[in-house]
Design a protein around this motif. Structure first.
Motif, mmCIF file in Angstrom:
data_model
loop_
_atom_site.group_PDB
_atom_site.id
_atom_site.type_symbol
_atom_site.label_atom_id
_atom_site.label_comp_id
_atom_site.label_asym_id
_atom_site.label_seq_id
_atom_site.Cartn_x
_atom_site.Cartn_y
_atom_site.Cartn_z
ATOM 1 N N PRO A 11 118.169 -0.589 97.547
ATOM 2 C CA PRO A 11 117.272 0.176 96.685
ATOM 3 C C PRO A 11 115.898 -0.496 96.746
ATOM 4 O O PRO A 11 115.829 -1.726 96.845
ATOM 5 C CB PRO A 11 117.879 0.021 95.288
ATOM 6 C CG PRO A 11 119.282 -0.432 95.499
ATOM 7 C CD PRO A 11 119.299 -1.175 96.804
ATOM 8 N N SER A 12 114.796 0.262 96.692
ATOM 9 C CA SER A 12 113.506 -0.366 96.973
ATOM 10 C C SER A 12 113.136 -1.448 95.953
ATOM 11 O O SER A 12 112.412 -2.372 96.285
ATOM 12 C CB SER A 12 112.406 0.683 97.116
ATOM 13 O OG SER A 12 112.533 1.658 96.133
ATOM 14 N N ASN A 13 113.704 -1.377 94.742
ATOM 15 C CA ASN A 13 113.404 -2.448 93.776
ATOM 16 C C ASN A 13 114.180 -3.727 94.090
ATOM 17 O O ASN A 13 114.001 -4.729 93.430
ATOM 18 C CB ASN A 13 113.668 -1.988 92.332
ATOM 19 C CG ASN A 13 115.142 -1.710 92.077
ATOM 20 O OD1 ASN A 13 115.845 -1.214 92.944
ATOM 21 N ND2 ASN A 13 115.617 -2.038 90.889
ATOM 22 N N GLN A 14 115.061 -3.673 95.077
ATOM 23 C CA GLN A 14 115.826 -4.855 95.469
ATOM 24 C C GLN A 14 115.391 -5.365 96.841
ATOM 25 O O GLN A 14 116.110 -6.127 97.487
ATOM 26 C CB GLN A 14 117.333 -4.525 95.516
ATOM 27 C CG GLN A 14 117.957 -4.245 94.166
ATOM 28 C CD GLN A 14 118.251 -5.523 93.379
ATOM 29 O OE1 GLN A 14 117.755 -6.603 93.708
ATOM 30 N NE2 GLN A 14 119.045 -5.407 92.322
ATOM 31 N N GLU B 235 113.078 -7.522 97.669
ATOM 32 C CA GLU B 235 112.900 -8.978 97.706
ATOM 33 C C GLU B 235 114.259 -9.676 97.771
ATOM 34 O O GLU B 235 114.435 -10.649 98.510
ATOM 35 C CB GLU B 235 112.101 -9.459 96.487
ATOM 36 C CG GLU B 235 111.802 -10.945 96.571
ATOM 37 C CD GLU B 235 110.796 -11.447 95.543
ATOM 38 O OE1 GLU B 235 110.281 -10.612 94.757
ATOM 39 O OE2 GLU B 235 110.537 -12.659 95.522
ATOM 40 N N PHE B 236 115.212 -9.141 97.014
ATOM 41 C CA PHE B 236 116.572 -9.678 97.074
ATOM 42 C C PHE B 236 117.102 -9.629 98.516
ATOM 43 O O PHE B 236 117.681 -10.584 99.018
ATOM 44 C CB PHE B 236 117.486 -8.871 96.135
ATOM 45 C CG PHE B 236 118.945 -9.038 96.430
ATOM 46 C CD1 PHE B 236 119.633 -10.149 95.973
ATOM 47 C CD2 PHE B 236 119.624 -8.097 97.200
ATOM 48 C CE1 PHE B 236 120.981 -10.315 96.273
ATOM 49 C CE2 PHE B 236 120.967 -8.260 97.496
ATOM 50 C CZ PHE B 236 121.645 -9.369 97.027
ATOM 51 N N TRP C 89 115.574 -12.282 100.616
ATOM 52 C CA TRP C 89 116.163 -13.576 100.237
ATOM 53 C C TRP C 89 117.531 -13.754 100.912
ATOM 54 O O TRP C 89 117.825 -14.779 101.517
ATOM 55 C CB TRP C 89 116.296 -13.629 98.710
ATOM 56 C CG TRP C 89 117.129 -14.783 98.210
ATOM 57 C CD1 TRP C 89 116.758 -16.081 98.111
ATOM 58 C CD2 TRP C 89 118.488 -14.716 97.752
ATOM 59 N NE1 TRP C 89 117.793 -16.840 97.623
ATOM 60 C CE2 TRP C 89 118.870 -16.039 97.393
ATOM 61 C CE3 TRP C 89 119.416 -13.681 97.622
ATOM 62 C CZ2 TRP C 89 120.146 -16.337 96.912
ATOM 63 C CZ3 TRP C 89 120.685 -13.981 97.137
ATOM 64 C CH2 TRP C 89 121.047 -15.296 96.788
ATOM 65 N N SER D 204 117.200 -13.967 104.821
ATOM 66 C CA SER D 204 116.534 -15.181 105.303
ATOM 67 C C SER D 204 117.456 -16.381 105.155
ATOM 68 O O SER D 204 117.403 -17.314 105.947
ATOM 69 C CB SER D 204 115.225 -15.411 104.552
ATOM 70 O OG SER D 204 115.484 -15.610 103.173
ATOM 71 N N TYR E 215 109.815 -15.588 102.444
ATOM 72 C CA TYR E 215 111.214 -15.958 102.660
ATOM 73 C C TYR E 215 111.500 -16.417 104.093
ATOM 74 O O TYR E 215 112.359 -17.272 104.310
ATOM 75 C CB TYR E 215 112.140 -14.802 102.271
ATOM 76 C CG TYR E 215 112.205 -14.651 100.769
ATOM 77 C CD1 TYR E 215 113.006 -15.509 100.014
ATOM 78 C CD2 TYR E 215 111.414 -13.721 100.093
ATOM 79 C CE1 TYR E 215 113.037 -15.421 98.627
ATOM 80 C CE2 TYR E 215 111.433 -13.632 98.709
ATOM 81 C CZ TYR E 215 112.250 -14.475 97.978
ATOM 82 O OH TYR E 215 112.275 -14.401 96.612
#
Lengths: 431, 492
Positions: free
Chosen positions: A111-114, A116-117, A120, A123, A225
């Motif tokens: 989902p686009s709000n995730q 960054e997750f 992470w 990486s 990341y």
């Protein structure tokens, strides 16, 4: 990071509807990054392609690239075994991976709000090796069952094991990606660690992200990341040695099957070569749709086979042109082979009709339109073309390469490569 | 909404940016927090029913210049095969094999030439025709589509060709362990050996060797005239097309079709009670097989069951995704298999529930025992808070992926109509998932999973696995044709 927005910004007068827009950059550690925005749904595909496949293995370690694909889900520097999956599920993501002769490709649909997750998570797998003995043993078992399910326990399933050592000698294409059960069983943790340290480095990977993202912000997150990851040793350019087949090889394979089948493979030039596009068009002329030559003749008019198909496998160094047919009850193998040879020689001597070529080009236009539909398909293609040709723009320009193909190109390619001395025939017969 | 026009350029512009990474201390030990979730709306669509009964749906989406047209004949599924197993499926296949205006070859040539596709098929709940073309070739596609729907001729030579092909594929399917298991599983679930009750679901929709041989042109023509009606037709226009364009097409091409609807002859589904499974074992012998293909389960639910969403969530935890209990147990913990899953297979009437996997021969019984333990645990104890929140996050997170292409949205809209689901089903789908409690999940498990009354089907090497399977219940062995094989006793 060096960034290139040349394929992203719009310029008046040069518009080309139906193309994929993207921006690209390279981190100091060598990771190449491609970003493409599409706001259809609030989701993004994070696709990481490592330039390593079964071709990079050697005898004694056949199947490592694919075994490694499994192990990449078994923990990393900050992730316990199983956490990659459990955390990605908890974050509402889908993930998977696949291995070919030339690459190992991982993806996460977040989902686009995730986003960054997702960065992470991915990486961390590039950061360092953390697979345990226990995970290695479990995944060896899983891979061996995968081989049984996909190859050994499936009718005609051994075709992919029979072809490679016959088509290729003494190079990494001489075995299938699934590898060798004996080699897999013997794999030690130190062996797989060596494999990881050699190939799972930023300079050997391309990260493509397509979907509901902000380009500038995503570049920053990627830098955050992936930027600190050590670059590792540069992989020397790959060489590929292959020798032409000495003569036509015809092999009879006994299998637990009701109906005989014939499988033919020819060696052809690599993906993205001029001939590759000609052969891809030829396979459509031969077997795409009920009006194709093979279907019309073998299935419809002569009723020799119940199922038939042709396709090309484009690879980094050498492609393969495949044909298969499953026979109708009572039909003899030579009758099908003769008809196949007759159809091919007609192409070589008389060429395809202009209308056939136009038909296939229309099909390619449709196919090209549909593959723009999903984030995953876009990210996968961008990463692929960047990895092998250092040119993500091929995603938009291959369609032109197809449109340039002429009747003579197909005739010449077929004449040069689709001859008996350049092929292996597998005749499958009931045990 | 129109997606933005896409441009391509040749200007090269290279920028160098300073790295933002060095400034912040990066903590990799914990996952970063998500941003605020974006709202996901199920796309709007147009829905109307015409005077002759055709239900027209338009799911407009201009992302790519292509149009799909999908027809669903609701009363033309294999459920109505009667004793002519394979009839619905062969009838559908033959629609594109010749009309009053075009031969089979002409149909193939015309659709292939414009780079499109025209396919037909059927399942238990309907027969289907789908057209897919670039927008600029829509007229060609529509001419063909309306011709094959309204004017099929079912010529004898085409029937005989398709029958021969079908017999060959039935023969070929005997090599496939998964197919053999499915066939046996459906047979024992939906019929009984004595023949006291028979549901159509107990028979193969592709037909049997005998039933296919016996099918006549008359059977096929009759099936077409008795089951293809405008009143039972859903037609969905999907992609780069407006509702005005869609309605004009229907008006031009299909308004001539009179509503001649007749109630199809009843095919009463008899209820197969849950207590008949009794954990009995049915082995389909595949000598020399290196794996056992397993089905463990019983009758499930219908698609419009009001508990469907609770059952879906419950099953996701049990065996519906990679992180499920069953896959974790058999694959990630023990390495017995490449994968294991469970699923409810809902139709208009209740379909099956089964756990499916392929495992190596020597762990066949151990794997089945682990599966049964997982089923028992599911009906005994509440799931954990963590399992509940994980599955809710997962199903919410992946929901947008189901709306990514126009065709995927269309499948869901068609589902609403085909299974008479409430219009707000998908717009309330996520909130309905998020309302579920641990108790709701346990209730759904208790109501719909019956670990003491399972049917166990194994397709594999009987000599290697059969004895160890006696721990579950009576073991019966069958050959690939479904004929029971009795052991040869000493002295016989």
């Amino acid at each position: 990071m060096k960034k290139d927005y040349s394929s992203l910004r719009a310029a008046s007068g040069l518009s080309k509807p139906g193309s994929i827009l993207f921006a690209e950059g390279t981190l100091e550690n060598g990771l190449r990054v491609i970003l493409s925005q599409d706001t259809t749904i609030p989701s993004a595909a994070v696709n990481l392609c490592y330039h390593v496949g079964s071709k990079d293995e050697s005898p004694g370690m056949r199947g490592y690239a694919h075994l490694f694909e499994h192990l990449m889900f078994e923990g990393s520097v900050n992730l316990e075994p199983g956490e990659y999956d459990s955390l990605s599920i908890e974050a509402g993501c889908e993930n998977n991976a696949y291995t070919t002769e030339d690459k190992t490709n991982y993806y996460l649909l977040a989902p686009s709000n995730q986003l960054e997750f997702g960065l992470w998570l991915e990486s961390d797998r590039m950061l360092g090796f953390a697979v345990t003995e226990e995970s290695l043993e479990v995944q060896k078992g899983v891979v061996i069952e995968e081989k049984k399910q996909v190859f050994d326990n499936r009718p005609y399933g051994s075709v992919n094991l029979e072809f490679p050592p016959r088509l290729f000698k003494n190079n990494g294409y001489s075995w299938d990606t699934i590898g060798d059960t004996g080699d897999i069983e013997k794999a030690k943790l130190s062996d797989v660690k060596g494999f990881y340290e050699k190939y799972y480095i930023p300079g050997n990977a391309v990260l493509a992200i397509a979907g509901d993202i902000d380009i500038e912000n995503t570049f920053k997150l990627v830098e955050k990341y992936f930027g600190p990851i050590k670059s590792g040793n540069v992989i020397p350019p790959r060489s590929f040695n292959d020798s032409p087949l000495p003569a036509e090889e015809i092999v009879t394979v006994k299998d637990d099957i009701q109906l005989p089948g014939v499988f033919i493979g020819y060696k052809i030039p690599e993906e993205n070569s001029k001939e590759y596009y000609s052969f891809d068009i030829l396979t459509d002329i031969l077997s795409s749709g009920d009006s194709s030559r093979m279907y019309r003749s073998l299935v419809y008019d002569k009723q020799l086979v119940s199922d038939t198909g042709c396709w090309v496998e484009g690879r980094e160094f050498s492609g393969v042109f495949y044909f298969y047919a499953i026979l109708m009850p009572g039909v003899k193998l030579p009758d099908v082979q003769d008809e196949f040879d007759r159809i091919l020689s007609d192409i070589i001597i008389n060429g395809p009709a202009e209308r056939e070529l136009e038909k296939v080009k229309n099909r390619i236009e449709t196919r090209n339109t549909y593959r723009m539909q999903t984030n995953l398909s876009k990210a996968d293609m961008l990463a692929h073309y960047k990895t092998f040709y250092n040119d993500a723009g091929l995603v938009n320009s291959t369609v032109e390469r197809y449109m340039e193909v002429k009747r003579e190109d197909i005739m010449n390619a077929a004449k040069s490569y689709l001859n008996k001395n350049n092929r292996v025939i597998l005749n499958y017969v009931p045990r | 909404m129109r997606s933005k026009t896409i441009f391509y350029i040749f200007i090269i512009l290279i920028m160098t940016m300073t790295s933002a990474a060095q400034d912040e201390k990066l903590d990799r030990t914990k996952p970063p927090k998500p941003g605020p979730p974006k709202d996901v709306q199920f796309p709007d669509y147009f829905d109307t029913t015409l005077p002759n009964g055709i239900n027209v749906l338009v799911i407009e989406n201009n992302k790519i210049p292509a149009v799909s047209v999908r027809m669903v004949f609701r009363d033309a599924g294999s459920f109505f095969d009667g004793n002519n197993h394979g009839l619905a499926s062969l009838t559908a296949e033959l629609l594109i094999k010749g009309t009053m205006n075009r031969s089979a070859s002409q149909i193939a040539e015309e659709i292939d030439f414009v780079g499109g596709s025209l396919n037909t098929g059927s399942d238990w709940d309907g027969s289907y025709i789908s057209l897919s073309v670039l927008k600029k070739h829509l007229n060609t596609g529509i001419d063909l589509l309306s011709d094959v729907v309204l004017n099929p001729v079912f010529a004898e030579d085409e029937i005989s060709r398709v029958k021969e092909q079908r017999l060959s594929s039935i023969l070929q399917a005997k090599d496939d362990a998964g197919h053999l298991s499915d066939k046996m599983f459906n047979k024992v679930l939906f019929t009984d050996i004595q023949g006291k009750y028979k549901s159509p679901y107990g028979f193969p929709p592709e037909g049997t060797e005998q039933s296919v041989k016996d099918l006549t042109q008359r059977d096929i023509i009759d099936f077409y005239s008795n089951h293809y009606f405008p009143q039972k037709l859903i037609i969905a226009f999907v992609g780069d097309i407006t509702k005005e364009e869609a309605l004009r097409i229907v008006e031009e091409k299909l308004s001539v079709w009179k509503n001649n609807y007749k109630e199809p002859l009843g095919n009463e589904i008899s209820k197969n009670p849950f207590n008949t499974g009794n954990n009995s074992v049915f082995v389909v012998n595949k000598p020399g097989a290196v794996q056992s293909n397993i089905r463990v389960g019983h009758i499930g639910i219908s698609r419009n069951n009001p508990d469907y969403i609770a059952v879906t969530v419950m099953n996701t935890i049990l065996g519906g995704y990679f992180g499920s209990r069953i896959n974790y147990n058999l694959r990630e913990k023990h390495g017995f298999t490449y994968g294991a899953r469970s699923g409810f297979n809902p139709h208009i009437n209740p379909g099956d529930f089964s756990v499916d996997t392929d495992v190596r021969n020597d762990v066949t019984d151990t794997s089945i025992a682990l599966i049964i333990e997982d089923l028992k645990e599911m009906v005994k104890n509440e799931i954990t808070d963590e399992e509940l929140s994980t599955v809710k996050n997962y199903l919410t997170g992946v929901f947008p992926l189901q709306l990514e292409t126009a065709n995927s949205v269309a499948s869901r809209v068609i589902n609403l109509k085909q299974y008479d689901l409430p219009k707000n089903y998908y717009s309330t789908y996520i909130s309905n998932i998020n309302k579920l409690t641990k108790k709701d999940i346990l209730d759904a498990a208790k109501k719909y999973i019956h670990p003491d009354n399972l049917f166990i089907v194994v397709s594999g090497d009987a000599s290697a696995v059969k004895d160890k399977l006696k721990r579950f219940g009576e073991v019966k062995v069958f050959d690939a044709d479904g004929v029971q094989v009795f052991p040869i006793k000493k002295g016989d």
